[in-house]
Scaffold this active site. Structure first.
Site, mmCIF file in Angstrom:
data_model
loop_
_atom_site.group_PDB
_atom_site.id
_atom_site.type_symbol
_atom_site.label_atom_id
_atom_site.label_comp_id
_atom_site.label_asym_id
_atom_site.label_seq_id
_atom_site.Cartn_x
_atom_site.Cartn_y
_atom_site.Cartn_z
ATOM 1 N N ASP A 1 39.604 9.681 66.951
ATOM 2 C CA ASP A 1 40.931 9.031 67.309
ATOM 3 C C ASP A 1 41.887 8.984 66.081
ATOM 4 O O ASP A 1 41.430 8.176 65.290
ATOM 5 C CB ASP A 1 40.729 7.799 68.005
ATOM 6 C CG ASP A 1 39.822 7.899 69.268
ATOM 7 O OD1 ASP A 1 39.911 8.832 69.750
ATOM 8 O OD2 ASP A 1 39.311 7.006 69.727
ATOM 9 N N ASP B 1 37.243 8.950 83.051
ATOM 10 C CA ASP B 1 36.828 7.676 82.647
ATOM 11 C C ASP B 1 35.823 7.192 83.593
ATOM 12 O O ASP B 1 36.301 7.311 84.522
ATOM 13 C CB ASP B 1 38.008 6.815 82.118
ATOM 14 C CG ASP B 1 38.634 7.365 81.015
ATOM 15 O OD1 ASP B 1 38.174 8.161 80.232
ATOM 16 O OD2 ASP B 1 39.994 7.081 81.043
#
Lengths: 216, 256
Positions: B130, B11
């Protein structure tokens, strides 16, 4: 000692930066250009490429570089096609209809088989690290080719949905196996070489391939 | 034989690697180039960078970071976060990314995926999904969610994956929002359902806590690659340990 100079053909298709950085890591002086004269006088030429075959050939033709690449090959300059750049070395491709290629290595570009030899559906594109093997009727050893420093079962990174099928098995330097089907991983005819895999993305093994090309 | 891929996910925010638990307590965890080199040395098969603070102002920082990383490691790089248009994809590829991941924008503009695959090739386009389990009269199904799993879309995740594969995405990065952060393992039924439904490659994500979970994702889940963030970041396992474990289970991996 002859300086390691290499010229990358910039025709708007592909990740030139990665090939450039990997070549520089190998100690090469890299020129990136679309100029005919610069390409014709280069000691070594790389034709990179990512994307569709027809688009790649159209870009080369628009820039007048298809004839230039053929001249490079004809005068004996070491030439390396990478991924789409390798596929364009062949006579023609079946991707979105039949498109003529550069015709430097006899053969055709066809889809990667959708079904394995066991009859199971397989993933398209063929993505990931696969091992290089000696083709059954191909090139007998890798000495003097771009795989000079590579050993059978060394793994390199592939990402493609179409594959080259040279009509002369002697032009296959190395294969990989996908679902039991042989895929031409490296091809060669005299001073003209092609890699379906990405040597610039294949870690140490890939750098060895580029180094061997720079020694041509 | 084609190896199954082990992909560490980093990330990033403002060009730096960040670590956080469930997007809370995010701390600066350092230089992306150093992290990339560390994972390269451990034998990672590729790297995935997700810009969690993707904003218009930070795009140039992200491009610069991708270029820096691409100069130092010679392995495939997937970059995602805030990709909304063909121009974003072009900029990321130009910066040195090999593949670009499209998430929310694909849900609002599915044609973006089709156009991107035609223009840049299926090999460069990853669609991130997702997914979360929702109950229905037939016992339940998986649905696509946005905003970190908070907003439902009403779109069936397995059907969506099939559509994105048909539109030319080369890979589906499939994250279970139920499993994400739990360390209880990938959502195997979800992974398997998507893997069996599509032609594109499947990357399993969300929930990994042990090496056994990796093996399950690749065998029972039939994924082609597994992605993990925290177990690699926090040093629970190295990539090499992971691959040795998987190899002992008979799963084909690249032991460089």
């Amino acid at each position: 000692m002859k300086p390691l100079e290499v010229t990358l053909i910039d025709y708007g298709m592909g990740n030139l930066l990665s090939v450039r950085r990997a070549m520089e890591h190998c100690g090469a002086t890299v020129t990136v250009t679309a100029e005919v004269d610069a390409i014709l006088t280069a000691p070594r030429v790389v034709l990179p490429g990512v994307g569709a075959f027809a688009d790649g050939m159209a870009e080369l033709r628009t820039l007048g570089l298809d004839a230039t690449v053929r001249q490079v090959a004809a005068k004996g300059t070491p030439l390396l096609g990478i991924c789409l750049g390798m596929q364009m070395l062949l006579d023609e491709s079946e991707e979105f209809g039949i498109t003529d290629g550069l015709g430097l290595i006899p053969g055709r570009v066809v889809p990667v088989p959708r079904i394995s030899t066991q009859g199971k559906p397989q993933r398209i594109p063929h993505i990931g690290w696969n091992e290089l093997v000696v083709p059954p009727q191909g090139c007998v050893d890798w000495v003097g080719t771009v795989l000079h420093e590579v050993r059978p079962n060394d793994a390199v990174y592939f990402v493609h949905s179409f594959m080259a099928c040279p009509s002369n098995p002697a032009h296959r330097i190395a294969d990989c196996l996908y679902g039991g089907h042989p895929i031409a991983a490296a091809i060669g005819k005299g001073n003209v070489f092609g890699c379906q895999f990405h040597p610039e993305k294949s870690g140490e093994i890939g750098l060895k391939v580029l180094m061997s090309f720079l020694s041509q | 034989m084609l190896s199954k891929r082990i992909i560490p996910c980093l990330d990033v925010a403002h060009g730096r690697v960040v670590k956080g638990v469930q997007f809370v307590d995010i701390i600066d965890a350092g230089d992306p180039v150093e992290a990339a080199i560390k994972y390269d040395e451990q034998g990672a098969d590729e790297l995935c960078f997700l810009d969690i603070r993707a904003s218009h102002e930070s795009r140039d920082t992200l491009y610069h970071m991708v270029t820096e990383v691409a100069e130092h490691v010679f392995m495939p790089l997937t970059v995602g976060g805030g990709v909304k248009a063909l121009g974003d994809i072009e900029n990321l590829l130009h910066a040195g990314a090999d593949k670009v991941s499209i998430n929310t924008a694909a849900l609002f503009t599915p044609e973006l995926v089709k156009n991107a695959a035609e223009r840049f090739g299926s090999s460069t386009i990853v669609v991130a999904i997702d997914a979360k389990r929702v109950e229905d009269e037939n016992g339940g199904h998986w649905e696509c969610f946005t905003h970190g799993g908070r907003k439902p879309t009403g779109i069936n995740a397995v059907e969506w994956a099939k559509k994105m594969s048909d539109f030319g995405a080369g890979e589906i990065l499939l994250t279970s929002m139920d499993a994400d952060g739990t360390k209880a393992g990938y959502d195997i039924p979800l992974t398997r359902a998507v893997a069996d439904a599509i032609t594109a490659n499947v990357i399993a994500s969300g929930g990994v806590g042990t090496l056994e979970h990796m093996a399950e994702g690749l065998s029972a889940g039939r994924a082609d690659a597994v992605l993990a963030a925290s177990i690699f970041h926090f040093g629970t396992f190295t990539i090499r340990q992971t691959k040795e474990f998987l190899a002992a289970r008979g799963i084909p991996v690249r032991l460089a």
